[in-house]
Design an enzyme around this catalytic site. Sequence first.
Site, PDB file in Angstrom:
ATOM      1  N   ASP A 172       0.825  -1.214   0.000  1.00 12.58           N
ATOM      2  CA  ASP A 172       0.000   0.000   0.000  1.00 12.58           C
ATOM      3  C   ASP A 172       0.859   1.263   0.000  1.00 12.58           C
ATOM      4  O   ASP A 172       0.637   2.178   0.786  1.00 12.58           O
ATOM      5  CB  ASP A 172      -0.948  -0.010   1.208  1.00 12.58           C
ATOM      6  CG  ASP A 172      -1.805  -1.267   1.251  1.00 12.58           C
ATOM      7  OD1 ASP A 172      -1.259  -2.353   1.505  1.00 12.58           O
ATOM      8  OD2 ASP A 172      -3.014  -1.162   0.989  1.00 12.58           O
ATOM      9  N   ASP A 201      -1.721  -2.810  -3.912  1.00 14.31           N
ATOM     10  CA  ASP A 201      -2.018  -1.373  -3.899  1.00 14.31           C
ATOM     11  C   ASP A 201      -0.741  -0.590  -4.181  1.00 14.31           C
ATOM     12  O   ASP A 201       0.023  -0.269  -3.277  1.00 14.31           O
ATOM     13  CB  ASP A 201      -2.685  -0.919  -2.593  1.00 14.31           C
ATOM     14  CG  ASP A 201      -4.159  -1.271  -2.548  1.00 14.31           C
ATOM     15  OD1 ASP A 201      -4.665  -1.859  -3.527  1.00 14.31           O
ATOM     16  OD2 ASP A 201      -4.810  -0.950  -1.534  1.00 14.31           O
ATOM     17  N   TYR A 204      -2.140   4.044  -6.442  1.00 14.53           N
ATOM     18  CA  TYR A 204      -3.370   4.742  -6.029  1.00 14.53           C
ATOM     19  C   TYR A 204      -3.863   5.718  -7.090  1.00 14.53           C
ATOM     20  O   TYR A 204      -4.551   6.693  -6.787  1.00 14.53           O
ATOM     21  CB  TYR A 204      -3.205   5.447  -4.670  1.00 14.53           C
ATOM     22  CG  TYR A 204      -3.163   4.446  -3.540  1.00 14.53           C
ATOM     23  CD1 TYR A 204      -2.017   3.705  -3.292  1.00 14.53           C
ATOM     24  CD2 TYR A 204      -4.285   4.215  -2.755  1.00 14.53           C
ATOM     25  CE1 TYR A 204      -1.993   2.744  -2.290  1.00 14.53           C
ATOM     26  CE2 TYR A 204      -4.260   3.260  -1.750  1.00 14.53           C
ATOM     27  CZ  TYR A 204      -3.110   2.528  -1.524  1.00 14.53           C
ATOM     28  OH  TYR A 204      -3.087   1.584  -0.547  1.00 14.53           O
ATOM     29  N   ASN A 238      -6.922  -3.917  -4.382  1.00 20.21           N
ATOM     30  CA  ASN A 238      -8.152  -3.315  -4.924  1.00 20.21           C
ATOM     31  C   ASN A 238      -7.852  -2.077  -5.763  1.00 20.21           C
ATOM     32  O   ASN A 238      -8.590  -1.772  -6.702  1.00 20.21           O
ATOM     33  CB  ASN A 238      -9.140  -2.985  -3.804  1.00 20.21           C
ATOM     34  CG  ASN A 238      -8.530  -2.151  -2.704  1.00 20.21           C
ATOM     35  OD1 ASN A 238      -7.477  -2.501  -2.174  1.00 20.21           O
ATOM     36  ND2 ASN A 238      -9.156  -1.043  -2.370  1.00 20.21           N
ATOM     37  N   HIS A 323      -3.783  -9.555  -0.794  1.00 17.83           N
ATOM     38  CA  HIS A 323      -3.966  -8.155  -0.420  1.00 17.83           C
ATOM     39  C   HIS A 323      -4.822  -7.974   0.835  1.00 17.83           C
ATOM     40  O   HIS A 323      -4.443  -7.290   1.769  1.00 17.83           O
ATOM     41  CB  HIS A 323      -4.548  -7.362  -1.586  1.00 17.83           C
ATOM     42  CG  HIS A 323      -4.625  -5.897  -1.285  1.00 17.83           C
ATOM     43  ND1 HIS A 323      -3.497  -5.148  -1.010  1.00 17.83           N
ATOM     44  CD2 HIS A 323      -5.674  -5.047  -1.164  1.00 17.83           C
ATOM     45  CE1 HIS A 323      -3.859  -3.902  -0.750  1.00 17.83           C
ATOM     46  NE2 HIS A 323      -5.174  -3.823  -0.826  1.00 17.83           N
ATOM     47  N   HIS A 333     -11.814  -2.168   7.000  1.00 13.69           N
ATOM     48  CA  HIS A 333     -11.809  -3.444   6.275  1.00 13.69           C
ATOM     49  C   HIS A 333     -12.071  -4.657   7.173  1.00 13.69           C
ATOM     50  O   HIS A 333     -11.706  -5.783   6.827  1.00 13.69           O
ATOM     51  CB  HIS A 333     -10.487  -3.646   5.514  1.00 13.69           C
ATOM     52  CG  HIS A 333     -10.168  -2.518   4.587  1.00 13.69           C
ATOM     53  ND1 HIS A 333     -11.063  -2.076   3.638  1.00 13.69           N
ATOM     54  CD2 HIS A 333      -9.072  -1.743   4.447  1.00 13.69           C
ATOM     55  CE1 HIS A 333     -10.510  -1.070   2.966  1.00 13.69           C
ATOM     56  NE2 HIS A 333      -9.309  -0.856   3.438  1.00 13.69           N
ATOM     57  N   HIS A 360      -3.678  -3.816   2.570  1.00 11.15           N
ATOM     58  CA  HIS A 360      -5.051  -3.308   2.558  1.00 11.15           C
ATOM     59  C   HIS A 360      -5.386  -2.416   3.752  1.00 11.15           C
ATOM     60  O   HIS A 360      -5.859  -1.295   3.580  1.00 11.15           O
ATOM     61  CB  HIS A 360      -6.028  -4.485   2.472  1.00 11.15           C
ATOM     62  CG  HIS A 360      -7.381  -4.123   1.950  1.00 11.15           C
ATOM     63  ND1 HIS A 360      -7.591  -3.183   0.966  1.00 11.15           N
ATOM     64  CD2 HIS A 360      -8.625  -4.594   2.281  1.00 11.15           C
ATOM     65  CE1 HIS A 360      -8.891  -3.103   0.711  1.00 11.15           C
ATOM     66  NE2 HIS A 360      -9.541  -3.934   1.492  1.00 11.15           N
ATOM     67  N   VAL A 361      -5.175  -2.913   4.967  1.00 12.59           N
ATOM     68  CA  VAL A 361      -5.394  -2.097   6.160  1.00 12.59           C
ATOM     69  C   VAL A 361      -4.128  -1.251   6.356  1.00 12.59           C
ATOM     70  O   VAL A 361      -3.035  -1.803   6.444  1.00 12.59           O
ATOM     71  CB  VAL A 361      -5.644  -2.988   7.391  1.00 12.59           C
ATOM     72  CG1 VAL A 361      -5.851  -2.126   8.628  1.00 12.59           C
ATOM     73  CG2 VAL A 361      -6.824  -3.912   7.142  1.00 12.59           C
ATOM     74  N   HIS A 362      -4.293   0.064   6.417  1.00 14.67           N
ATOM     75  CA  HIS A 362      -3.128   0.945   6.434  1.00 14.67           C
ATOM     76  C   HIS A 362      -2.563   1.060   7.842  1.00 14.67           C
ATOM     77  O   HIS A 362      -2.652   2.086   8.519  1.00 14.67           O
ATOM     78  CB  HIS A 362      -3.487   2.308   5.849  1.00 14.67           C
ATOM     79  CG  HIS A 362      -3.969   2.201   4.437  1.00 14.67           C
ATOM     80  ND1 HIS A 362      -4.700   3.170   3.809  1.00 14.67           N
ATOM     81  CD2 HIS A 362      -3.813   1.208   3.527  1.00 14.67           C
ATOM     82  CE1 HIS A 362      -4.981   2.776   2.575  1.00 14.67           C
ATOM     83  NE2 HIS A 362      -4.462   1.587   2.392  1.00 14.67           N
TER      84      HIS A 362
HETATM   85 FE   LIG Z   1      -6.281  -1.954  -0.459  1.00 17.16          FE
END
Ligand SMILES: [Fe+2]
Length: 468
Positions: A172, A201, A204, A238, A323, A333, A360-362
């Site tokens: 990410d 990711d 962006y 995503n 991801h 999420h 995915h989870v930042h």
């Molecule tokens: Fe993501």
Amino acid sequence: MRSNSRVGVVIVSLLLAWVLLVITGEIFFFPVRKIGSFVRNDYLSVDMPIHSDVFRVPPGYNAPQQVHITQGDHVGRGVIVSWITPDEPGSSTVFYWPENGDFKWQAHGFVLTYKYFTYTSGYIHHCPIHNLEFDTKYYYEVGIGNTTRQFWFETPPPVGPDVPYTFGVIGDLGQTYNSNTTLTHYEKNPVKGQTVLYVGDLSYADDYPFHDNTKWDTWGRFTERIAAYQPWIWTAGNHEIDFAPQLGETIPFKPYTSRYHVPYRASNSTSPLWYSIKRASAHIIVMSSYSAFGKYTPQYKWLRKELPMVNRTETPWLIILMHSPIYNSYVNHYMEGETVRVVYEKWFVEYKVDVVFAGHVHAYERFERVSNIADNTLNGLHRPINDQSAPVYITIGDGGNVEGLATAMIDLQPSYSAYREASFGHGILDIKNRTHAHFSWNRNQDGYAVMADSIWLHNRYFRQPGQA
Ligand SMILES: [Fe+2]
Ligand SMILES: *[C@@H]1O[C@H](CO)[C@@H](O)[C@H](O)[C@H]1NC(C)=O
Ligand SMILES: *[C@@H]1O[C@H](CO)[C@@H](O)[C@H](O)[C@H]1NC(C)=O
Ligand SMILES: *[C@@H]1O[C@H](CO)[C@@H](O)[C@H](O)[C@H]1NC(C)=O
Ligand SMILES: *[C@@H]1O[C@H](CO)[C@@H](O)[C@H](O)[C@H]1NC(C)=O
Ligand SMILES: *[C@@H]1O[C@H](CO)[C@@H](O)[C@H](O)[C@H]1NC(C)=O
């Protein structure tokens, strides 16, 4: 009277506490749980301006840019070199030579372009190089005329059970000042990563108006300083889907798959979104959270065949990248990975996967070894329990993208969440031999050599009885 009611209150409190313990699973196990103590005050993650040094276009007419490499075969004797020429196709040939040789070999690749809404890409070159020597430093050159550019990479040692190897783990990333700090920390980490496991990711671009695809180009230039010199093992997130019917864009993953090629055919996969490689002592399986994964789907069938073929005597370390995490105790999420868990978790336990990395989870989170596979919907056994055949799940979606940190956590940290903290950073997986690997997480606000969280991983296949 008064003392009676006091006794009543005490009994009711004890009962409530007991019910709470049972409900939350606290009585099960686990000594230490941690929430990182650092309190962030800079949630904002600001993009680097377009004229930043990291986005600079290399000088010279049609100069190759956005150079990046990945593994090009199943065992590490191949490399795929990719780059973009902005003005005209130029040449898709790569010249390469070993450090101690002066004969320049050539490999011939191919060029493609794609359109996305009003954007037309530059000329995207992909050039697979095969049959390299193991454990060798190679120089390579792309471009023609007087705008050629030179880089180098090192091939891994031959696949084998006791081959030490060090992977970086990044997810990410995006292209903010924090993203740049993450890469700088990875570069300056005294434990030198040799290959990046990237958990999805990338640029962006889809966060900008009309999925501004020029953001893919700036991201390619930004990451070149590492990605041209060591392979990044790609996983789709995503933000790679780019499905936008309102823009007339209905082919999922078009920009991502046009720009980032992976050796999926070498593992008999039919899609670049899921595949495997072997590298040193690791067998790495990349999965796609955003492709069909239920029973009978192509991804399911591929993994069904793939897992039994993993030879732990040859590659003791079985690592999965995806991801969307299947364990997660952040609000962000929460439960999104549940459907994937229901389908695949039993295999992860059956085949004794060592570690599953997700993004995915930042934020960062590491779990104890647990599984939640006893549940058959009728028996009510739907609580994660201690399981020493289960992988360690690690969420590391904290590369530093423009969406900022996921700071909200599910109030009560589950007993099986070993460490969680919303800070930007990167991971290092340092494999020592067939039994031991060290994983560490480096936060951006710490010094280069500081590990905020770390753990010794004992290989699940070669584990001594009783060893955690
Ligand atoms: Fe993501
Ligand atoms: C990004 O990091 C590199 C390496 O630390 C530094 O040279 C560069 O100036 C940074 N760029 C920005 C825009 O912060
Ligand atoms: C090399 O670059 C110079 C300066 O940009 C240009 O004038 C010249 O035509 C180029 N030569 C070739 C062979 O492309
Ligand atoms: C791919 O399939 C071929 C043909 O069935 C087989 O010989 C080969 O071993 C497979 N390769 C991998 C990496 O699974
Ligand atoms: C697994 O790998 C080892 C070491 O390379 C090899 O000796 C063995 O034959 C392999 N096993 C299978 C089933 O292929
Ligand atoms: C494997 O590595 C660990 C950690 O460095 C070390 O303690 C252990 O002795 C090594 N095992 C062998 C067989 O060398």
